[in-house]
Structure formats: C-alpha cells, structure tokens
Scaffold this active site. Structure first.
Site, PDB file in Angstrom:
ATOM      1  N   ARG A  22      95.622  -3.243 -18.531  1.00  0.00           N
ATOM      2  CA  ARG A  22      96.401  -4.326 -17.908  1.00  0.00           C
ATOM      3  C   ARG A  22      96.555  -5.526 -18.856  1.00  0.00           C
ATOM      4  O   ARG A  22      97.523  -6.250 -18.780  1.00  0.00           O
ATOM      5  CB  ARG A  22      95.739  -4.801 -16.612  1.00  0.00           C
ATOM      6  CG  ARG A  22      95.855  -3.801 -15.494  1.00  0.00           C
ATOM      7  CD  ARG A  22      95.402  -4.402 -14.172  1.00  0.00           C
ATOM      8  NE  ARG A  22      95.068  -3.324 -13.260  1.00  0.00           N
ATOM      9  CZ  ARG A  22      93.839  -2.948 -12.956  1.00  0.00           C
ATOM     10  NH1 ARG A  22      92.812  -3.599 -13.453  1.00  0.00           N
ATOM     11  NH2 ARG A  22      93.632  -1.944 -12.144  1.00  0.00           N
TER      12      ARG A  22
ATOM     13  N   SER B 151      85.754   8.344 -12.541  1.00  0.00           N
ATOM     14  CA  SER B 151      85.936   7.405 -11.447  1.00  0.00           C
ATOM     15  C   SER B 151      85.645   8.003 -10.072  1.00  0.00           C
ATOM     16  O   SER B 151      86.430   7.864  -9.152  1.00  0.00           O
ATOM     17  CB  SER B 151      87.393   6.898 -11.483  1.00  0.00           C
ATOM     18  OG  SER B 151      87.494   5.719 -10.744  1.00  0.00           O
TER      19      SER B 151
ATOM     20  N   CYS C 237      78.280   6.454  -5.023  1.00  0.00           N
ATOM     21  CA  CYS C 237      77.659   5.782  -3.868  1.00  0.00           C
ATOM     22  C   CYS C 237      77.920   6.551  -2.571  1.00  0.00           C
ATOM     23  O   CYS C 237      77.204   6.383  -1.587  1.00  0.00           O
ATOM     24  CB  CYS C 237      78.193   4.356  -3.726  1.00  0.00           C
ATOM     25  SG  CYS C 237      78.068   3.410  -5.242  1.00  0.00           S
TER      26      CYS C 237
ATOM     27  N   GLY D 243      76.952  -1.654 -17.520  1.00  0.00           N
ATOM     28  CA  GLY D 243      76.471  -0.786 -16.434  1.00  0.00           C
ATOM     29  C   GLY D 243      74.969  -0.543 -16.430  1.00  0.00           C
ATOM     30  O   GLY D 243      74.183  -1.326 -16.957  1.00  0.00           O
TER      31      GLY D 243
ATOM     32  N   LYS E 257      76.502 -22.493  15.314  1.00  0.00           N
ATOM     33  CA  LYS E 257      75.546 -22.669  14.208  1.00  0.00           C
ATOM     34  C   LYS E 257      75.231 -21.268  13.727  1.00  0.00           C
ATOM     35  O   LYS E 257      74.427 -20.542  14.323  1.00  0.00           O
ATOM     36  CB  LYS E 257      74.261 -23.316  14.732  1.00  0.00           C
ATOM     37  CG  LYS E 257      74.239 -24.821  14.632  1.00  0.00           C
ATOM     38  CD  LYS E 257      72.854 -25.318  14.979  1.00  0.00           C
ATOM     39  CE  LYS E 257      72.947 -26.469  15.954  1.00  0.00           C
ATOM     40  NZ  LYS E 257      72.015 -26.418  17.060  1.00  0.00           N
TER      41      LYS E 257
HETATM   42  C1  LIG Z   1      73.716   8.666  -5.026  1.00  0.00           C
HETATM   43  C2  LIG Z   1      74.005   7.287  -5.510  1.00  0.00           C
HETATM   44  C3  LIG Z   1      74.272   6.295  -4.595  1.00  0.00           C
HETATM   45  C4  LIG Z   1      74.528   5.003  -5.028  1.00  0.00           C
HETATM   46  N1  LIG Z   1      74.798   4.040  -4.101  1.00  0.00           N
HETATM   47  C5  LIG Z   1      75.057   2.782  -4.501  1.00  0.00           C
HETATM   48  C6  LIG Z   1      75.399   1.783  -3.572  1.00  0.00           C
HETATM   49  O1  LIG Z   1      75.476   2.048  -2.360  1.00  0.00           O
HETATM   50  N2  LIG Z   1      75.638   0.527  -4.035  1.00  0.00           N
HETATM   51  C7  LIG Z   1      75.577   0.225  -5.362  1.00  0.00           C
HETATM   52  O2  LIG Z   1      75.824  -0.916  -5.731  1.00  0.00           O
HETATM   53  N3  LIG Z   1      75.272   1.170  -6.276  1.00  0.00           N
HETATM   54  C8  LIG Z   1      75.019   2.426  -5.878  1.00  0.00           C
HETATM   55  N4  LIG Z   1      74.721   3.387  -6.808  1.00  0.00           N
HETATM   56  C9  LIG Z   1      74.602   2.995  -8.226  1.00  0.00           C
HETATM   57  C10 LIG Z   1      75.946   2.956  -8.909  1.00  0.00           C
HETATM   58  O3  LIG Z   1      76.632   4.132  -8.673  1.00  0.00           O
HETATM   59  C11 LIG Z   1      75.725   2.741 -10.388  1.00  0.00           C
HETATM   60  O4  LIG Z   1      75.061   1.529 -10.557  1.00  0.00           O
HETATM   61  C12 LIG Z   1      77.019   2.716 -11.178  1.00  0.00           C
HETATM   62  O5  LIG Z   1      77.735   3.895 -11.010  1.00  0.00           O
HETATM   63  C13 LIG Z   1      76.714   2.495 -12.657  1.00  0.00           C
HETATM   64  O6  LIG Z   1      77.881   2.573 -13.397  1.00  0.00           O
HETATM   65  P1  LIG Z   1      77.849   3.064 -14.916  1.00  0.00           P
HETATM   66  O7  LIG Z   1      79.251   3.063 -15.394  1.00  0.00           O
HETATM   67  O8  LIG Z   1      76.827   2.295 -15.644  1.00  0.00           O
HETATM   68  O9  LIG Z   1      77.297   4.531 -14.838  1.00  0.00           O
HETATM   69  P2  LIG Z   1      77.860   5.788 -14.051  1.00  0.00           P
HETATM   70  O10 LIG Z   1      78.751   5.394 -12.958  1.00  0.00           O
HETATM   71  O11 LIG Z   1      76.673   6.637 -13.728  1.00  0.00           O
HETATM   72  O12 LIG Z   1      78.751   6.538 -15.127  1.00  0.00           O
HETATM   73  C14 LIG Z   1      78.219   6.965 -16.342  1.00  0.00           C
HETATM   74  C15 LIG Z   1      78.999   8.191 -16.778  1.00  0.00           C
HETATM   75  O13 LIG Z   1      78.843   8.351 -18.169  1.00  0.00           O
HETATM   76  C16 LIG Z   1      78.842   9.722 -18.473  1.00  0.00           C
HETATM   77  N5  LIG Z   1      78.197   9.890 -19.771  1.00  0.00           N
HETATM   78  C17 LIG Z   1      76.925   9.605 -20.112  1.00  0.00           C
HETATM   79  N6  LIG Z   1      76.708   9.864 -21.418  1.00  0.00           N
HETATM   80  C18 LIG Z   1      77.884  10.326 -21.915  1.00  0.00           C
HETATM   81  C19 LIG Z   1      78.280  10.767 -23.187  1.00  0.00           C
HETATM   82  N7  LIG Z   1      77.428  10.788 -24.220  1.00  0.00           N
HETATM   83  N8  LIG Z   1      79.547  11.186 -23.344  1.00  0.00           N
HETATM   84  C20 LIG Z   1      80.424  11.169 -22.306  1.00  0.00           C
HETATM   85  N9  LIG Z   1      80.075  10.765 -21.068  1.00  0.00           N
HETATM   86  C21 LIG Z   1      78.832  10.347 -20.875  1.00  0.00           C
HETATM   87  C22 LIG Z   1      78.051  10.329 -17.332  1.00  0.00           C
HETATM   88  O14 LIG Z   1      78.378  11.688 -17.178  1.00  0.00           O
HETATM   89  C23 LIG Z   1      78.474   9.472 -16.147  1.00  0.00           C
HETATM   90  O15 LIG Z   1      79.483  10.109 -15.398  1.00  0.00           O
HETATM   91  C24 LIG Z   1      74.493   4.699  -6.409  1.00  0.00           C
HETATM   92  C25 LIG Z   1      74.223   5.710  -7.338  1.00  0.00           C
HETATM   93  C26 LIG Z   1      73.998   6.994  -6.894  1.00  0.00           C
HETATM   94  C27 LIG Z   1      73.725   8.073  -7.892  1.00  0.00           C
END
Ligand SMILES: Cc1cc2nc3c(=O)[nH]c(=O)nc-3n(C[C@H](O)[C@H](O)[C@H](O)COP(=O)(O)OP(=O)(O)OC[C@H]3O[C@@H](n4cnc5c(N)ncnc54)[C@H](O)[C@@H]3O)c2cc1C
Length: 573
Positions: free
Chosen positions: A30, A47, A51, A309, A462
């Site tokens: 964007r 994507s 959660c 993240g 309140k």
């Molecule tokens: C079951 C569950 C329930 C959750 N519920 C909540 C909630 O209710 N509220 C909340 O705030 N948070 C929740 N979370 C936490 C939230 O999903 C994470 O904090 C968030 O997704 C983190 O984002 P991220 O991009 O850091 O990692 P992720 O979303 O985990 O994405 C990281 C991605 O990177 C990919 N990856 C890693 N290494 C490599 C590599 N070397 N090459 C290519 N790809 C790679 C992985 O395959 C993964 O798909 C939950 C998590 C889980 C598992």
C-alpha cells in the site's frame, strides 16, 4: 541467482506469511507500489487464523476454509506480492544480502537477493524430549495441518477411542473419550474447553501452581474454579514426565508426582519459544529472553534486516523490561511498523502491555499491563491495588453479571499500571478501555472522568471503569484509606452488613453494626484503635469509613469486602 526485475525498485523479502509477515507485505504494497515483495512461507497456507484453531477443533468454526483469511492467490492478485507457500528460507548471508530458499516439495534450493529482509518466523511449540512424546495420539495446536490431524484422529478414531469397536451388543452407555491437555496457558485452556464441548472427559495438567500465568494467583483461582465447574479436571503443580501406550492401545500421561492419567488423545500446549534459527545463522543479536533483539522500529542488529512477531523481544510498556509476548495484535502492528520504516516513514512501536483475553464456557478472563506478582518480582513498592465487583450493566436491566476486577496503580502519582477482570458479560469492554488508558499514560484520576457509552443494557451511568477510578482516587486523596485481607491480622473489624447476611458468612471476631445504625452506635467503637470496615463488596464499608473518619475515628475500608475475602480464602485453600 535471481536479480531485481523492477529496475531501481527496492526488493524486500519477508520470511513467514502469517500474522506479522502478511500484514507487513500488505502494508508495504500500500505504501510502495513499485517495490518487489517476495513473501515466503514454509507451510501450505499464508495469513491463516491460528487463533481460531481451538474453535475449529471444537466444531464451533465448522469449516477449515473459514480459517484461511487470505490466500496465496489474494496476495499475488490483490497485492502483487510474489507469495510462495511451501517455501522455506534456510540460510541468510547478510554480507551478500541474499537468502537461500528451499522448495519444500521438491527440495530445490534457489538464492534471492534482497535490499531489506523481514523475519516473521513466529515461535515454535515447546516439545521437550520426554519418553513417548512421539506416540500416535499426541498433538500440538499450532497450524491448520495440526488442527486437521486432531479432527481426523477424533473423527476416524471415535469408535476405537470410546471402546465401541469392541461393542458386545450389551453396552448401553457409550464410554467417554478422555483427553489430557498439558499446559494451562490460553492455547491449552481454549483447546480443553473445546474438547469438553466435543464430549471428552478432560484433564489439564499444569506444572505451575496456577493456570493463566499472567494473572495474579487469587484471580487465577477463580478461573480455576470456573473451569472445574464446567468439567475440566485440573492437575496443578505437576509436570509431565513421559507418555506410555497401555496394553489396550490407549495412552497414559505420567507425571513427576507419580500419577498416570489415561488418555485417548493428548494435546501438548507447553508454551512457545521464539524461532531464532535464521537470525542466529545471520549473526543477529539475540536478547537475554531468547528472542531476536530489535529497536523500536523493528530493526535488528543488522540495519537491513527487520524482525517482528513472536520471534522478537519487546519492551514491556509498564516495567520497561525486555519480554516475550506471543500475541497476534502486537505481531500485526509490528509488521505494519516494519513496512512503514522500510518505506521511509517514521513509525515506532510503543512496547506491549500484554493485553489479552480468553473466553471459557461463556465467561472471560482478561488483563492488561503489569500484574501484582510482576511488580513484586521487580521490587516495585510504589503501587496500590483495589478489588471491585461492579455489575456488567445496570443491575435493574436483565442479564447483569458481576465483574471481578483488580486494578493496580502508582501510589505516588496515580498512574494506571495494570488491570485484570473476570466475568460472564462485557469483560472485554472494560479491559480494552483500561488498556487504551494505560497506553495513553492515564492516571486513576483520568479514569474517574472517562466517558463510557451508557444505556441500561450496556453499562451504568458510573461505568466499572469510572468506578475503579473513583475508588482508587478516594484512596490517594485520603478520603478512603484501605486495607487488604492479607494485612488484617488481629485488627478491630467492623462488619456493616445486615445480620441476615452474616448468617451466610461472617468474619470471626468482627463487631456487627449495620450501616443504617452506625451513626447512632458510634459510642460502641474504640477511639484508640484502627477500625477495619467490611461489607459485602466495599461499597457500604466506604460510606461507613467516611462516617467514622468524619467523627474522629481511625478507619480503613477492606478493599473488595467479603467478595475479596473469597480470593484470600481460595489462595489459602
Ligand atoms: C492455537 C493458537 C491460538 C492463538 N490464539 C490467540 C489469541 O486468541 N489472541 C492472540 O492475540 N494471539 C493468539 N495466538 C498467538 C498468535 O497467533 C501469534 O502471536 C501470531 O500469529 C504471531 O505472529 P508471527 O507472524 O510472529 O508468527 P506466526 O503467525 O506463527 O507465523 C510465522 C510463520 O512463519 C513460518 N516460518 C517460520 N520459519 C520459516 C522459514 N524459515 N521459512 C519460511 N517460513 C517460515 C511459519 O511456518 C509460520 O507460518 C494464538 C496462537 C495459536 C497457535
């Protein structure tokens, strides 16, 4: 090696295509229509809503496809992002500014150059090398394929799991299938709740002495009672030592205390650890908590590499300490900030308050900012706490439910430090409001003045948020000195409830003078001792404390009254 195909355009590679990575890619497009953006994801989907996984397991979210928020195609077509699933980044050469990518299906390795690299690899589920941990029937809840495997195990195995494969023709009661969930964090609890909904007999094993570690223990005790009431058997203070397959094929979860919990399915939810493998390969600085160290613009120790993240360490907004916070909100915001900075904007991350909520059996527990145990751990003594139990909305309108709230604030200047709330109605609204206030640096005097929306079905004139501010401000203005049950000791306790209430529960040794009789019976009270005043929730005791103070007595209101005594009782027992 592929080179830039948009002459002069910046080339950005994003590793990880879910919360942080996907929001970074979309935001960057964007802001910069010309940039070449490659987003690689080692799993089959980008994507997706991790959660939502526990709710898919429970059948609340019926279709797996509902979890897929945006597809590879969406990123290619709508955002012109070269989105590659089943593509793993396996090495970074920061000097050459290249990344090696491996096609997960074919094993083919290619090399891509970058101008800027964003790491959003998330966190890996903790999986200790315990005996038997790889036995069939033991799962984790991290990805869509994980959830699918659990659903398939439950569906295909339902006859076997319940013993109906050995149906004799005489069985009238179908045996309950048993699940053991290991870990009392929000993923463990959400999955446990969903397994109860699917008819499992659920035991949750937790090594610590409470579930939901960010809560203070007296608040966690209430949640523990609530989930037990709804069918989850809790085994606290017990770590898992291993897994065994019993003769009948069922699993057995063995614990350090020597117990054995039979299980047809086991869910590991032992927490997560930042995935720092690539960062370490690239020689990036790793912080003391084990996450990638970044500045407030999400830049790592290498200025051309950003990280966001679950994989990074963030500054705690209240304590200023480095911390690990695995939450979707911060990950999304950080992805956006990294994109802003790469596109030349001056955005920065404010730190995190760990604002969280968990829904359980129709109730919710939510929190923001520092807990009392965190403040104690860092030796902070400049804080006060209050307990209050306001109705979720006007008590005369049907459906009002009490909310148990604990609010922490600075004694010296009234700054809001943290809040925790439990209840069955509109808990989220109050903690969200307090979370905004906290991030704005609000004081409890600001909370007195906050204008919340109000009509009888939604709140009170309140609001609980105002109420918290008023109680706290009364304390700091010395209009209402308070005390807590843990410091009551052998003090003089005046109970201002009606005698009928005492019949239900009383405080041994307390003198009872109902509030309505207090002014007429002041002569019965000591002038040489501090009087600790109690009622059901602290409200009548507040009025009584004011009467006493203005009549020359030394008096304190016991915060939260008999309701907070219940917390103390739960902790002792
Ligand atoms: C079951 C569950 C329930 C959750 N519920 C909540 C909630 O209710 N509220 C909340 O705030 N948070 C929740 N979370 C936490 C939230 O999903 C994470 O904090 C968030 O997704 C983190 O984002 P991220 O991009 O850091 O990692 P992720 O979303 O985990 O994405 C990281 C991605 O990177 C990919 N990856 C890693 N290494 C490599 C590599 N070397 N090459 C290519 N790809 C790679 C992985 O395959 C993964 O798909 C939950 C998590 C889980 C598992």
């Amino acid at each position: 090696m592929k080179t830039k195909d948009r002459t002069g355009a910046m080339k950005v590679i994003i590793v990880g295509g879910v919360a942080g990575g996907a929001s970074c890619a979309a935001r960057l497009r964007r802001l910069d229509e010309k940039a070449e953006i490659i987003m690689v994801e080692r799993g089959p989907y980008v994507s997706y809503a991790n959660c939502g996984l526990p709710y898919h397991i429970g059948g609340v979210i019926e279709k797996e496809s509902s979890l897929l928020v945006a597809s590879e195609k969406t990123f290619r077509e709508q955002f012109a992002v070269d989105c590659r699933t089943s593509c793993e980044a396996i090495n970074i050469s920061p000097d050459k500014k290249t990344v090696e990518l491996r096609n997960v299906a074919t094993g083919e390795v290619t090399t891509e150059s970058y101008d800027k690299l964003v790491l959003s690899p998330g966190a890996a589920s903790i999986r200790p090398p315990l005996p038997g941990i790889d036995l069939p029937g033991i799962f984790q809840v991290r990805t869509v394929p994980d959830a699918r495997a659990i659903c398939e195990w439950i569906e295909k195995g339902s006859l076997f799991l319940s013993g109906m494969d050995k149906y004799s023709g005489f069985q009238t009661v179908r045996p309950k299938t048993r699940a053991v969930v290991i870990g009392g964090g929000f993923i463990g609890l959400e999955t446990a709740e969903n397994l109860v909904h699917r008819g499992f007999d659920v035991t949750l094993v937790e090594m610590g002495d409470q579930i939901l570690a960010p809560l203070d223990p007296e608040m966690a005790r209430i949640v523990e009672g609530y989930v037990e009431k709804h069918g989850i058997r809790l085994a606290l203070n017990d770590g898992v030592s291993g897994f065994k397959q019993a003769a009948n094929g069922a699993l057995e979860v063995q614990t350090k205390s020597g117990k054995a919990h039979p299980a047809d399915i086991v869910i590991l939810a032992l927490g997560v650890r930042p995935d720092t493998a690539l960062a370490k390969m690239a020689g990036l600085e790793i912080g003391e908590r084990g996450g990638i160290r970044v500045d407030d613009q999400m830049r790592t120790s290498n200025p051309d590499i950003f990280a966001v993240g679950d994989a990074i360490e963030v500054k705690d907004f209240v304590t200023g300490e480095w911390s690990l916070v695995a939450l979707a909100g911060p990950a999304n915001r950080q992805g956006r900030i990294a994109a802003d900075v790469i596109a030349g904007r001056d955005s920065s991350f404010r730190g995190t308050q760990g604002t969280s909520i968990i829904g359980l059996f129709g109730g919710a527990a939510a929190w923001t900012g520092a807990s009392e145990k965190t403040l104690k751990r860092i030796g902070d003594k400049d804080y006060e706490k209050i307990y209050l139990y306001p109705n979720s909305h006007a008590g005369y309108y049907p459906g009002a439910r009490p909310i148990a709230m604990k609010v922490l604030f600075r004694k010296s200047d009234g700054r809001l430090l943290g809040a925790q709330a439990l209840g069955e109605d509109m808990v989220d609204k109050r903690i969200s409001a307090l979370a905004i206030a906290l991030q704005m640096g609000a004081t409890i005097y600001d909370l007195e003045e906050v204008e919340m929306c109000y009509a009888p079905p939604f709140g009170s004139a309140k609001d609980p948020v105002n109420f918290a501010g008023m109680i706290a401000a009364d304390i700091l203005r010395d209009d209402m000195p308070i005390s807590h049950w843990d410091s009551v000791g052998k003090g003089f306790i005046l109970d201002v409830r009606e005698p009928v209430e005492l019949a239900v529960e009383n405080v041994p040794g307390a003198v009872n003078i109902p509030l309505g009789q207090l002014r007429a019976r002041l002569g019965e009270l000591p002038r040489d001792r501090e009087i600790l005043v109690v009622c059901r929730s602290g409200q009548r005791a507040y009025s009584a404390t004011r009467v006493l103070l203005q009549n020359g007595f030394k008096a304190r209101n016991i915060s939260g009254g008999m309701l907070s005594r219940y917390h103390a009782f739960l902790l002792e027992n």
